[in-house]
Write a protein that holds these residues in place. Structure first.
Motif, PDB file in Angstrom:
ATOM      1  N   GLN A  66     -16.609  69.606 -29.713  1.00 29.86           N
ATOM      2  CA  GLN A  66     -15.988  68.463 -29.463  1.00 29.86           C
ATOM      3  C   GLN A  66     -15.361  68.889 -28.602  1.00 29.86           C
ATOM      4  OE1 GLN A  66     -14.919  67.380 -33.380  1.00 29.86           O
ATOM      5  NE2 GLN A  66     -16.905  67.384 -33.570  1.00 29.86           N
ATOM      6  N   LYS A  67     -14.701  70.147 -28.328  1.00 30.54           N
ATOM      7  CA  LYS A  67     -13.530  69.882 -27.127  1.00 30.54           C
ATOM      8  C   LYS A  67     -13.547  70.769 -25.768  1.00 30.54           C
ATOM      9  CE  LYS A  67     -10.087  70.694 -30.841  1.00 30.54           C
ATOM     10  NZ  LYS A  67      -8.922  69.282 -30.949  1.00 30.54           N
ATOM     11  N   ASN A  68     -12.798  70.364 -25.115  1.00 30.14           N
ATOM     12  CA  ASN A  68     -13.362  70.776 -23.409  1.00 30.14           C
ATOM     13  C   ASN A  68     -12.572  72.091 -23.359  1.00 30.14           C
ATOM     14  OD1 ASN A  68     -11.241  70.239 -22.579  1.00 30.14           O
ATOM     15  ND2 ASN A  68     -11.949  68.342 -21.379  1.00 30.14           N
ATOM     16  N   GLU A 109      -8.686  71.497 -23.744  1.00 31.75           N
ATOM     17  CA  GLU A 109      -8.382  70.964 -24.308  1.00 31.75           C
ATOM     18  C   GLU A 109      -8.021  72.875 -26.162  1.00 31.75           C
ATOM     19  OE1 GLU A 109      -9.803  66.767 -25.947  1.00 31.75           O
ATOM     20  OE2 GLU A 109     -11.381  68.038 -25.690  1.00 31.75           O
ATOM     21  N   LEU A 110      -9.041  73.434 -25.476  1.00 30.90           N
ATOM     22  CA  LEU A 110      -9.069  74.660 -26.723  1.00 30.90           C
ATOM     23  C   LEU A 110      -8.198  75.954 -26.261  1.00 30.90           C
ATOM     24  CD1 LEU A 110     -12.856  75.258 -26.080  1.00 30.90           C
ATOM     25  CD2 LEU A 110     -12.056  74.416 -28.260  1.00 30.90           C
ATOM     26  N   THR A 116      -4.840  74.012 -27.463  1.00 31.41           N
ATOM     27  CA  THR A 116      -5.427  73.566 -29.122  1.00 31.41           C
ATOM     28  C   THR A 116      -4.830  75.014 -29.569  1.00 31.41           C
ATOM     29  OG1 THR A 116      -6.121  72.100 -29.359  1.00 31.41           O
ATOM     30  CG2 THR A 116      -6.104  73.058 -30.951  1.00 31.41           C
TER      31      THR A 116
END
Length: 538
Positions: A282-284, A287-288, A291
């Motif tokens: 769900q993350k690009n 974002e990974l 995060t």
């Protein structure tokens, strides 16, 4: 396994292994699709390997190769920079001899059209001799690395256990039971390869998962077809992506240093892995990175790799998978510790794989095993004449087992069919170069002698051409000794005298049939070794 096969494995690799120096320092470098990794280790006096340091730096080799089939100049220079820094680190350990260092490359370099320019540039700049590994060699090394961990877990060792790693460019898969490799293959499914495919098609994030699932499921269907589902099947997975998932799902667990403990297999629920994979997809990539504080190259491969592991486990209806902290470098270190790329256990696996391969073509196993036994006996008896090493001994043994599989295609010209089947086959641990040698030995067990115009033979260097001629000549004599297909020649004794090879055969009253066969098959031996073959009763 047949006792004749066992006799071969007991005296090959071990008898050729030099004695190790106490506490020897070694290093391996793995040039992969997304990173260049180095492991430095100490070999203890008892032969055990203790990891001292592990380094990893990101590169874009896979992106270059999977997009354009060429490694860009800027990427080459980045690899040079990294490898120079590794060289300086090795100098601090005083690891500087060629026998202390092994540098290998996998799919990103192997598939690049300019791989020779790349390996030459690395050698000029750093002195490192890079060996691009083919898929069979990767399987062999993976097996070497994972075998001790399976042996330490009886529930895995006794079951049919799939060992797999979803790499950046390919997926490696082994099926192992009781220490035996029942099946091995590589598939064109890789996490970075998937990611680059999506970028090439400019797929929006909302569609990425569906397209990846379609690609992954196509490969998994092939895997399940080749390795049918069985209630006893277990799944052991390797790779940094799944180890990252394990660390996130088991943050309280202490993660030991890879390679220094056999207690390195953790059970992970497939339902947990599936849920975590959903969160990751769900993350690009950006974002990974933010995060999880990942390197961008790791963020790119994380989702595709975890999705592939999840889909594979679900295809076999598994509730748990086993995650190992062992890795590809562990296999490389083990081979260096053994001071042989081919261990005793590896010899056993090659012979087992060869016999399984022959069965696919309904070969005469009894005759094949006996000719292999006779060829091996001749090889050992004629060591002073041929002066070939133990690697060639295994290649001859393998060729002898498979010399007649071409009959499956057609009796006419079957030696050429044997060559084709072998050279296009999949024998565990034997790379394309070794397969070609085995195929040529089998091809020349009858009819024409090797000629410079023959396909495959003309591409070999002088040493390999001479070795082929020597081993084919030995195989012809061995085949003649079982010309009756009755295995009645159980013992032979060799003596060289007055320009002749005298083969004494005890317990056989009439050797006229074998002598007639040698009229046809003996000339190559005389041409190569300058010795006429003569049989006599004893």
């Amino acid at each position: 396994m047949n006792t004749k096969d066992s006799a071969l494995t007991e005296t090959t690799a071990s008898s050729n292994r030099p004695e190790s120096d106490p506490n020897r320092l070694i290093a391996v470098i793995d040039i992969g699709t997304g990173a260049i990794r180095m492991a430095i280790a100490e070999i203890k006096a008892d032969g055990t390997v203790y990891a001292l340091e592990r380094l990893s730096q990101a590169v874009t080799l896979g992106k270059d190769t999977f997009q354009t089939r060429n490694i860009q100049k800027s990427t080459m220079e980045e690899c040079v920079r990294i490898l120079k820094s590794y060289r300086r680190r090795l100098d601090e350990y005083q690891i500087n001899r060629d026998d202390q260092i092994r540098v290998v490359a996998t799919s990103a370099v192997r598939e690049a059209d300019n791989r020779l320019a790349f390996t030459d540039r690395i050698f000029i700049a750093t002195g490192f001799e890079v060996s691009p590994l083919d898929e069979a060699e990767v399987n062999r090394i993976t097996y070497q690395g994972i075998r001790p961990y399976l042996a330490a877990k009886p529930n895995l060792d006794e079951a049919q256990t799939i060992v797999t790693e979803i790499g950046g460019g390919t997926t490696e898969l082994l099926l192992v039971q009781n220490g035996n490799v029942l099946f091995s293959s590589n598939y064109r499914l890789g996490a970075l390869r998937l990611r680059e495919m999506l970028k090439g098609y400019r797929v929006p994030l909302s569609k990425e998962r569906t397209i990846m699932e379609n690609q992954i499921e196509r490969v998994i269907q092939q895997i399940v077809h080749e390795v049918p589902a069985d209630k006893s099947i277990k799944l052991v997975v390797l790779g940094g992506d799944v180890r990252f998932a394990l660390a996130q799902l088991r943050p309280e667990d202490e993660i030991p240093e890879p390679g220094n403990s056999l207690d390195e297999l953790d059970r992970l629920k497939v339902s947990e892995l599936s849920k975590f994979t959903d969160q990751i997809l769900q993350k690009n990539e950006d974002e990974l990175v933010q995060t999880y504080h990942l390197a961008f190259t790791d963020a790119e491969t994380l989702g595709p790799a975890l999705l592939a592991y999840t889909k594979l486990a679900q295809a076999y209806k598994l509730k748990h998978i086993y995650v190992t902290k062992a890795n590809f470098r562990d296999g490389l270190l083990k081979e260096m510790a053994d001071q042989s790329t081919w261990s005793d256990e590896f010899y056993t696996q090659v012979i087992r794989s060869t016999i399984d391969f022959g069965k696919r073509f309904d070969f005469d196993e009894t005759h094949a095993r006996h000719v292999a036994f006779l060829a091996d006996t001749l090889f050992q008896s004629l060591q002073n004449e041929h002066k070939l090493d133990l690697r060639n001994r295994l290649l001859l043994y393998t060729a002898a087992l498979l010399h007649e599989i071409g009959i499956y295609v057609n009796q006419r010209g079957y030696h050429k069919h044997s060559m084709y089947l072998i050279s296009n086959g999949n024998l565990f641990g034997l790379g394309q170069a070794d397969l070609l040698l085995v195929a040529l030995i089998a091809r020349y067990h009858r009819r024409a002698s090797p000629k410079a115009t023959h396909e495959g033979y003309s591409t070999l260097d002088r040493f390999s051409r001479i070795a082929i001629a020597k081993m084919a000549a030995i195989l012809r004599v061995a085949d003649a000794l079982d010309y009756s297909y009755s295995q009645r020649v159980q013992e032979i004794e060799c003596e060289i005298t007055q320009g002749q090879l005298i083969i004494s055969i005890p317990h056989v009253e009439d050797v006229s049939l074998e002598q007639i066969a040698l009229v046809e098959k003996g000339p190559l031996f005389e041409e190569v070794f300058g010795l006429k073959v003569h049989l006599r009763k004893k």
